[in-house]
Design a protein around this motif. Structure first.
Motif, short mmCIF file in Angstrom:
data_model
loop_
_atom_site.label_atom_id
_atom_site.label_comp_id
_atom_site.label_asym_id
_atom_site.label_seq_id
_atom_site.Cartn_x
_atom_site.Cartn_y
_atom_site.Cartn_z
N ARG A 160 0.84 -1.19 0.00
CA ARG A 160 0.00 0.00 0.00
C ARG A 160 0.87 1.24 0.00
O ARG A 160 1.96 1.24 0.56
N ASN A 161 0.37 2.28 -0.63
CA ASN A 161 1.03 3.59 -0.58
C ASN A 161 0.39 4.42 0.52
O ASN A 161 -0.83 4.60 0.54
N TYR A 162 1.21 4.91 1.42
CA TYR A 162 0.73 5.74 2.52
C TYR A 162 1.27 7.17 2.39
O TYR A 162 2.43 7.37 2.00
N SER A 163 0.44 8.14 2.77
CA SER A 163 0.89 9.52 2.92
C SER A 163 1.19 9.74 4.40
O SER A 163 0.39 9.38 5.27
N HIS A 164 2.35 10.34 4.67
CA HIS A 164 2.77 10.57 6.06
C HIS A 164 3.61 11.84 6.11
O HIS A 164 4.71 11.89 5.55
N ALA A 171 4.13 0.53 2.22
CA ALA A 171 3.88 -0.43 3.30
C ALA A 171 3.72 -1.81 2.71
O ALA A 171 2.84 -2.04 1.87
N ILE A 181 7.25 -0.72 6.67
CA ILE A 181 6.92 0.57 6.05
C ILE A 181 8.22 1.33 5.82
O ILE A 181 9.02 1.50 6.74
N GLU A 237 -6.27 2.98 6.75
CA GLU A 237 -5.51 3.95 7.54
C GLU A 237 -4.85 3.26 8.74
O GLU A 237 -5.35 2.28 9.26
N THR A 267 0.85 8.78 11.91
CA THR A 267 -0.41 8.61 11.18
C THR A 267 -0.12 8.37 9.70
O THR A 267 0.59 9.15 9.06
N PHE A 268 -0.68 7.30 9.18
CA PHE A 268 -0.49 6.93 7.78
C PHE A 268 -1.86 6.86 7.10
O PHE A 268 -2.76 6.16 7.57
N VAL A 269 -2.01 7.58 5.98
CA VAL A 269 -3.26 7.61 5.23
C VAL A 269 -3.06 6.82 3.94
O VAL A 269 -2.17 7.12 3.14
N ASP A 270 -3.90 5.83 3.73
CA ASP A 270 -3.81 4.98 2.55
C ASP A 270 -4.24 5.76 1.32
O ASP A 270 -5.37 6.25 1.25
#
Length: 275
Positions: A160-164, A171, A181, A237, A267-270
Motif C-alpha cells: 500500500r502507498n501511505y501519505s505521512h 507499506a 513501512i 488507515e 499517522t499513515f493515510v492509505d
C-alpha cells in the motif's frame, strides 16, 4: 462401401481438419494482451551519488552523459509478479546509455536479485504490466518475466502507498503477518539518503492489530528505535502510538522516551494500492 458411408467419412475428415486448424491457427490470432499502466515514479538524477542511480544503475556510470541535453532520469515502480513476489521495474533515461529509441530496463527482487534486463522503448508513459503479471510490455512489445515458482507461491501479499507528513511511504504486508513501512517519495526538506529507509517493521494479527518497532532519524546519527502499536482501519488507515525518543540536540544520544514527542503518534493515510 456405399455412398452414405463415403459421405460420412468425408464429413468426419473435414471436421478433424477444421478442429486442427482451430487449435493451431487461432492461438496465433489471439486478441491483444490485457495490460495496465505502470505509472512510474520519476526522479531527475544530478550526480552518481544520488540513491536512485547508485541503488540501481551504478554499473552504468561510464555510459552516462551527465552534462548532455537529455539529462539523467530514473523511472521506477513496484508491482507483484504472478508468483507472488514484489518486484521493482526501473528504467534509466540518459545519453549514451539509451539508444535512438530505447533505454535500459531492469526488473529485480526486493533483495536486489536481477530477474530481467532488456532494452525497451524510451516512452515511460507506454510501459505496462500484463494483467496476468507474466509480461512487462513497452510500447506494445511484451517481455516475458521469468517466474521463480507457481502462481502465488511466494509470501508477499500486498503493498500500500501511505501519505505521512507530506512524504509517500510504501507499506509491505506479508502472508506471515509481517509488516514493513519504508520511505518512497520524500517531501521537500528531507535528506535524499532517507529514501528507502525503514520507518516501521513489525507484525499484524488477524484482527488488524499492528505491533512493532518504529524509528526516528537525525542527520549523521543511527536511527533510534522505539516500540509502537496501533490498528489497521477499514479504509487502510494506520495510526501507531508509542513513547518516542528524545535526542540530545548536540549529539546522537537518546536522553529518554516521551509520549509528547512529535514522533509518538505516527499517522499513515492509505492513498491507494501499489500494483
Amino acid at each position: 462401401m456405399n455412398f452414405q458411408s463415403i459421405v460420412g467419412r468425408i464429413r468426419t475428415a473435414l471436421i478433424f481438419v477444421a478442429l486442427h486448424i482451430i487449435t493451431t491457427v487461432l492461438p496465433s490470432q489471439a486478441g491483444p494482451l490485457l495490460t495496465e499502466k505502470l505509472a512510474y515514479s520519476e526522479v531527475t538524477v544530478q550526480n552518481p551519488q544520488d540513491p536512485e542511480f547508485s541503488s540501481f544503475w551504478k554499473d552504468e556510470l561510464n555510459d552516462v552523459d551527465w552534462v548532455g541535453p537529455r539529462g539523467v532520469k530514473v523511472y521506477r515502480r513496484w508491482f507483484f509478479n504472478a508468483d507472488g513476489r514484489r518486484l521493482l521495474v526501473t528504467m534509466l533515461s540518459a545519453g549514451v546509455a539509451c539508444g535512438i529509441r530505447e533505454c535500459p530496463v531492469r526488473i529485480q527482487t526486493e533483495l536486489g536479485q536481477r530477474v530481467l534486463e532488456t532494452m525497451a522503448c524510451d516512452q515511460p508513459d507506454l510501459h505496462e504490466i500484463s494483467i496476468d503479471r507474466l509480461s512487462f510490455v513497452a510500447c506494445g512489445v511484451p517481455h516475458a518475466i521469468p517466474q521463480a515458482g507457481p502462481r502465488d507461491s511466494f509470501e508477499t501479499r500486498d503493498v500500500r502507498n501511505y501519505s505521512h507528513n507530506g512524504s509517500i511511504l510504501r507499506a509491505s504486508f506479508y502472508k506471515s503477518g509481517a509488516v514493513r513501512i519504508e520511505y518512497d517519495e520524500l517531501r521537500k526538506g528531507l535528506p535524499p539518503e532517507l529514501r528507502g529507509a525503514v520507518l516501521f517493521q513489525g507484525g499484524m494479527d488477524k484482527r488488524g492489530t499492528v505491533v512493532g518497532t518504529a524509528y526516528t532519524f537525525k542527520s549523521g546519527c543511527s536511527p533510534a528505535p522505539y516500540a509502537v502499536q496501533g490498528r489497521l482501519g477499514r479504509k487502510g488507515e494506520l495510526t501507531l502510538l508509542g513513547d518516542a525518543p528524545i535526542r540530545d540536540g548536540r549529539t546522537c544520544d537518546v536522553l529518554g522516551f516521551a509520549p509528547g514527542s512529535p514522533n509518538a503518534r505516527l499517522t499513515f493515510v492509505d492513498i491507494g494500492w501499489d500494483d
